[in-house]
Design a protein around this motif. Structure first.
Motif, PDB file in Angstrom:
ATOM      1  N   GLN A 170       0.615  -1.249  -0.130  1.00  0.00           N
ATOM      2  CA  GLN A 170      -0.608   0.117  -0.067  1.00  0.00           C
ATOM      3  C   GLN A 170       0.617   1.276   0.340  1.00  0.00           C
ATOM      4  OE1 GLN A 170      -2.152  -0.954   3.816  1.00  0.00           O
ATOM      5  NE2 GLN A 170      -3.674  -2.465   2.941  1.00  0.00           N
ATOM      6  N   ARG A 171       1.810   1.002   1.289  1.00  0.00           N
ATOM      7  CA  ARG A 171       2.327   2.630   0.688  1.00  0.00           C
ATOM      8  C   ARG A 171       3.246   2.818  -0.383  1.00  0.00           C
ATOM      9  NH1 ARG A 171       5.283   4.375   6.482  1.00  0.00           N
ATOM     10  NH2 ARG A 171       6.386   5.400   5.520  1.00  0.00           N
ATOM     11  N   ARG A 172       4.053   1.979  -0.622  1.00  0.00           N
ATOM     12  CA  ARG A 172       4.441   1.445  -1.993  1.00  0.00           C
ATOM     13  C   ARG A 172       3.739   2.714  -3.173  1.00  0.00           C
ATOM     14  NH1 ARG A 172       6.628  -3.506  -1.299  1.00  0.00           N
ATOM     15  NH2 ARG A 172       5.353  -4.145  -3.125  1.00  0.00           N
ATOM     16  N   GLU A 173       2.459   2.174  -3.552  1.00  0.00           N
ATOM     17  CA  GLU A 173       1.603   2.489  -4.657  1.00  0.00           C
ATOM     18  C   GLU A 173       1.219   3.952  -4.138  1.00  0.00           C
ATOM     19  OE1 GLU A 173      -0.340  -1.967  -5.532  1.00  0.00           O
ATOM     20  OE2 GLU A 173      -1.327  -0.503  -4.804  1.00  0.00           O
ATOM     21  N   PHE A 174       1.098   3.863  -2.780  1.00  0.00           N
ATOM     22  CA  PHE A 174       0.738   5.362  -2.292  1.00  0.00           C
ATOM     23  C   PHE A 174       1.508   6.328  -2.769  1.00  0.00           C
ATOM     24  CE2 PHE A 174      -2.658   3.852   0.791  1.00  0.00           C
ATOM     25  CZ  PHE A 174      -3.589   4.091  -0.264  1.00  0.00           C
ATOM     26  N   ALA A 206      -1.675   5.464   3.723  1.00  0.00           N
ATOM     27  CA  ALA A 206      -1.679   7.193   2.674  1.00  0.00           C
ATOM     28  C   ALA A 206      -1.600   8.468   3.871  1.00  0.00           C
ATOM     29  CB  ALA A 206      -3.390   7.328   2.663  1.00  0.00           C
ATOM     30  N   ILE A 207      -1.626   7.840   5.288  1.00  0.00           N
ATOM     31  CA  ILE A 207      -1.238   9.265   5.586  1.00  0.00           C
ATOM     32  C   ILE A 207       0.614   9.425   5.724  1.00  0.00           C
ATOM     33  CG2 ILE A 207      -0.944  10.900   8.365  1.00  0.00           C
ATOM     34  CD1 ILE A 207      -4.333   9.651   8.008  1.00  0.00           C
ATOM     35  N   ALA A 208       0.899   7.929   5.805  1.00  0.00           N
ATOM     36  CA  ALA A 208       2.760   7.745   6.725  1.00  0.00           C
ATOM     37  C   ALA A 208       2.722   8.189   4.924  1.00  0.00           C
ATOM     38  CB  ALA A 208       2.697   6.195   6.470  1.00  0.00           C
ATOM     39  N   GLU A 209       1.898   8.477   3.892  1.00  0.00           N
ATOM     40  CA  GLU A 209       2.718   8.684   2.671  1.00  0.00           C
ATOM     41  C   GLU A 209       2.440  10.297   1.982  1.00  0.00           C
ATOM     42  OE1 GLU A 209       5.422   7.891   1.079  1.00  0.00           O
ATOM     43  OE2 GLU A 209       5.168   5.654   1.656  1.00  0.00           O
ATOM     44  N   GLY A 210       1.730  11.005   2.823  1.00  0.00           N
ATOM     45  CA  GLY A 210       1.636  11.804   2.901  1.00  0.00           C
ATOM     46  C   GLY A 210      -0.126  12.647   2.261  1.00  0.00           C
TER      47      GLY A 210
END
Ligand SMILES: *Cc1c(COP(=O)(O)O)cnc(C)c1O
Length: 230
Positions: A170-174, A206-210
């Motif tokens: 998820q983080r890679r995609e976001f 999502a929040i971790a990625e901004g």
């Protein structure tokens, strides 16, 4: 406290924990598709103001019975050109623009005298054919075409990660969406301020990625009833 008010509070707690001390604002859009007007009223009474809908006819019917509430309406569903005028007339935001033709129809459909419609371009960050969105490689050209449209105010990007519980994925995609926004800003679209990403099962990633805006349905309203055949 009503059940919806309690769940809303729990979602806000998840958001603030995910921010880990960062003080930037994250807007919560309560996704009310297939939920009743009474459920929306309950969330509004608990302080919620932004609501997201996917299905135009259903949304218009609910807007009519909720017209006494000052709700900020977000259209987050798939769009067809023949519905663009009604969307442009009845919503404050659209999140799913993925082609020039739709953007143009929305812009022309926005009533004169109203502020431009806030618009996000949807980017396909999960490589799933079903998810919609422009491929990252075509985003810059789409942004160039949409930015000058007078009926729209280009605000940023929207994306959905792959389903499942793989947080790293998820983080890679976001991160692809975050990088795409930075690329657009660096290439002259300085006004872009919105990263609409994160739902019930992946808002922390999502929040971790901004993410600056999360779209959450199930965690606020409970499981959705299935959609009645059209
Ligand atoms: C339904 C929907 C959501 C909310 O999904 P939940 O898993 O219920 O939080 C968010 N964004 C879009 C585009 C949706 O269609």
């Amino acid at each position: 406290m009503s059940p919806i008010a309690a769940r809303l509070q729990a979602v806000k707690r998840r958001i603030s924990e995910a921010l880990q001390g960062d003080t930037r604002p994250v807007v919560l859009v309560a996704v009310s598709k297939l939920q009743s007007p009474e459920a929306i009223r309950e969330a509004f009474a608990a302080g919620q103001r932004a609501f997201g809908e996917n299905y135009l006819q259903e949304a218009l019917a609910k807007q009519a019975v909720l017209s006494d509430l000052s709700i900020e309406w977000h259209y987050i569903g798939a769009m067809q050109s023949n519905k663009a005028r009604a969307i442009a007339e009845n919503f404050d935001w659209v999140h799913g623009i993925d082609r020039v033709k739709i953007a143009d129809a929305l812009s022309r459909g926005r009533p004169a005298g109203r502020a431009p419609l806030n618009a996000c371009l949807q980017v396909n960050i999960s490589n799933e054919a079903t998810k919609g969105g422009v491929p990252p490689a075509e985003l810059a050209a789409l942004a160039e075409a949409v930015a000058p449209l007078g009926g729209l105010r280009l605000r940023g990007l929207m994306g959905m990660a792959s389903p499942g519980n793989d947080t790293a994925k998820q983080r890679r995609e976001f991160a692809v969406l975050r990088d795409a926004l930075e690329m657009l800003r660096a290439s002259g679209h300085h006004g872009l301020d919105t990263l609409s990403m994160g739902m019930t099962h992946d808002l922390e990633a999502a929040i971790a990625e901004g993410a600056t805006m999360v779209r959450v349905g199930t965690a606020i309203f409970g499981e959705r009833p299935s959609r009645a055949p059209a």
